[in-house]
Scaffold this active site. Structure first.
Site, PDB file in Angstrom:
ATOM      1  N   TYR A 178       1.219  -5.291   0.232  1.00 38.38           N
ATOM      2  CA  TYR A 178       2.336  -4.342   0.097  1.00 38.38           C
ATOM      3  C   TYR A 178       1.816  -2.914  -0.022  1.00 38.38           C
ATOM      4  O   TYR A 178       2.380  -1.969   0.550  1.00 38.38           O
ATOM      5  CB  TYR A 178       3.148  -4.738  -1.147  1.00 38.38           C
ATOM      6  CG  TYR A 178       4.470  -4.010  -1.320  1.00 38.38           C
ATOM      7  CD1 TYR A 178       5.002  -3.197  -0.336  1.00 38.38           C
ATOM      8  CD2 TYR A 178       5.197  -4.169  -2.503  1.00 38.38           C
ATOM      9  CE1 TYR A 178       6.210  -2.542  -0.513  1.00 38.38           C
ATOM     10  CE2 TYR A 178       6.406  -3.523  -2.691  1.00 38.38           C
ATOM     11  CZ  TYR A 178       6.906  -2.709  -1.692  1.00 38.38           C
ATOM     12  OH  TYR A 178       8.096  -2.070  -1.876  1.00 38.38           O
ATOM     13  N   ASN A 179       0.706  -2.741  -0.743  1.00 35.53           N
ATOM     14  CA  ASN A 179       0.129  -1.420  -0.920  1.00 35.53           C
ATOM     15  C   ASN A 179      -0.179  -0.744   0.411  1.00 35.53           C
ATOM     16  O   ASN A 179       0.113   0.436   0.615  1.00 35.53           O
ATOM     17  CB  ASN A 179      -1.146  -1.535  -1.763  1.00 35.53           C
ATOM     18  CG  ASN A 179      -1.918  -0.245  -1.853  1.00 35.53           C
ATOM     19  OD1 ASN A 179      -1.512   0.702  -2.501  1.00 35.53           O
ATOM     20  ND2 ASN A 179      -3.063  -0.202  -1.184  1.00 35.53           N
ATOM     21  N   LEU A 180      -0.776  -1.483   1.342  1.00 33.24           N
ATOM     22  CA  LEU A 180      -1.122  -0.911   2.649  1.00 33.24           C
ATOM     23  C   LEU A 180       0.132  -0.550   3.434  1.00 33.24           C
ATOM     24  O   LEU A 180       0.182   0.495   4.091  1.00 33.24           O
ATOM     25  CB  LEU A 180      -1.981  -1.895   3.435  1.00 33.24           C
ATOM     26  CG  LEU A 180      -2.470  -1.433   4.813  1.00 33.24           C
ATOM     27  CD1 LEU A 180      -3.308  -0.163   4.700  1.00 33.24           C
ATOM     28  CD2 LEU A 180      -3.274  -2.533   5.497  1.00 33.24           C
ATOM     29  N   SER A 181       1.163  -1.389   3.356  1.00 33.36           N
ATOM     30  CA  SER A 181       2.400  -1.097   4.086  1.00 33.36           C
ATOM     31  C   SER A 181       3.115   0.118   3.515  1.00 33.36           C
ATOM     32  O   SER A 181       3.924   0.747   4.196  1.00 33.36           O
ATOM     33  CB  SER A 181       3.327  -2.311   4.071  1.00 33.36           C
ATOM     34  OG  SER A 181       3.860  -2.536   2.773  1.00 33.36           O
ATOM     35  N   ASP A 220      11.905   5.297  -4.016  1.00 27.97           N
ATOM     36  CA  ASP A 220      12.274   3.883  -4.072  1.00 27.97           C
ATOM     37  C   ASP A 220      11.514   3.144  -5.165  1.00 27.97           C
ATOM     38  O   ASP A 220      11.959   2.078  -5.613  1.00 27.97           O
ATOM     39  CB  ASP A 220      12.010   3.208  -2.728  1.00 27.97           C
ATOM     40  CG  ASP A 220      13.067   3.557  -1.684  1.00 27.97           C
ATOM     41  OD1 ASP A 220      14.052   4.221  -2.035  1.00 27.97           O
ATOM     42  OD2 ASP A 220      12.892   3.153  -0.511  1.00 27.97           O
ATOM     43  N   ASP A 230      -0.999 -17.113   2.541  1.00 25.18           N
ATOM     44  CA  ASP A 230      -1.438 -16.402   1.347  1.00 25.18           C
ATOM     45  C   ASP A 230      -0.575 -16.731   0.132  1.00 25.18           C
ATOM     46  O   ASP A 230      -1.061 -16.736  -1.003  1.00 25.18           O
ATOM     47  CB  ASP A 230      -1.413 -14.885   1.599  1.00 25.18           C
ATOM     48  CG  ASP A 230      -2.529 -14.450   2.537  1.00 25.18           C
ATOM     49  OD1 ASP A 230      -3.508 -15.209   2.689  1.00 25.18           O
ATOM     50  OD2 ASP A 230      -2.418 -13.351   3.120  1.00 25.18           O
TER      51      ASP A 230
END
Length: 261
Positions: free
Chosen positions: A163-166, A150, A47
């Site tokens: 990153y949003n899903l994590s 954070d 990706d």
């Protein structure tokens, strides 16, 4: 019948052994041309390679369709590698997917302003052990006077599975015309888990106590440190085109990702 017919291909590839070998194999079948002569770009790798190719288009203003082939790990934005033969046929049968990036304008504590684009997300992150304190406004109306944690991110539908899903943010269907506003390890407000916003809205982040609690902003892979204020909005004039094999389109992958357990 395909609605496009590409004949001049440019090549981007990751600096990994599988991607380099695939580039050599493709080079035996196709004569690649420079980007400024091409009508389509082929990206080999993961990706990150797709994002690199799209950002090259954004940086140079030469917006060409990009067809990615997965020779990396995840390859959520890529097509399956199907060998060196028949590449043009695959590309010309591919489905067109249009995606608009985010435009990020960041002003540092010293007053300098920098603009970057993000295909996936714009994220604000604390620089030190001190938690960040960030005011969040939507269309010039303060919605969160002080988010303590954070950091926080704003993701496009393309980036909603990254990153949003994590960070426990929602998956957004492609074409939903929505953005995901997601806190990162929030401490206050206790019960705020984020928001889904129409993508015509502008989100402004202001850093509280910036000298004591410095914050950096990252637009995909480009970082600005010690920011005071960050404004983010969709950039419709920078719309990009990605190409996917039939049955492998990104909108279907985003739907399928919601049923992974």
């Amino acid at each position: 019948m395909a609605d496009h017919e590409f004949t001049k291909l440019a090549l981007f590839h990751a600096q990994t052994d599988p991607a380099r070998k695939a580039a050599r194999d493709l080079g035996e079948q196709i004569t690649f041309v420079p980007v400024d002569e091409a009508d389509c770009v082929v990206a080999l790798g993961g990706d990150g390679s797709m994002l690199d190719a799209l950002h090259h288009m954004l940086d140079t203003g030469r917006k060409l369709p990009v067809y990615g082939l997965n020779l990396g790990t995840v390859g959520f934005l890529m097509n399956r590698w199907h060998g060196a033969r028949g590449l043009l046929g695959h590309i010309n049968r591919a489905k067109t997917m249009r995606v608009a990036p985010l435009r990020m304008s960041a002003t540092t504590q010293s007053g300098e302003t920098t603009c970057y684009y993000a295909i996936n997300e714009v994220s604000l992150l604390r620089e030190t052990r001190q938690t960040a304190k960030i005011e969040i406004s939507v269309n010039e109306r303060v919605r969160i006077p002080e988010l303590v944690g954070d950091g926080v991110l704003l993701a496009t539908p393309v980036g909603s599975t990254a990153y949003n899903l994590s960070a426990n943010g929602p998956i957004l269907p492609l074409g939903s015309q929505m953005l995901a506003l997601t806190p990162i390890s929030p401490f206050r407000p206790r019960r705020w888990s984020g928001a889904i916003l129409p993508d015509w809205m502008t989100v402004t982040f202001r850093v509280n106590e910036p000298a004591k609690r410095p914050v950096a902003v990252v637009a995909d892979q480009k970082e600005v440190r010690d920011v005071a204020e960050v404004e983010v909005a969709i950039a419709r004039d920078k719309e990009m085109i990605m190409l996917f094999d039939p049955g492998q389109a990104l909108d279907e992958r985003i739907v399928s990702e919601q049923f992974v357990h």
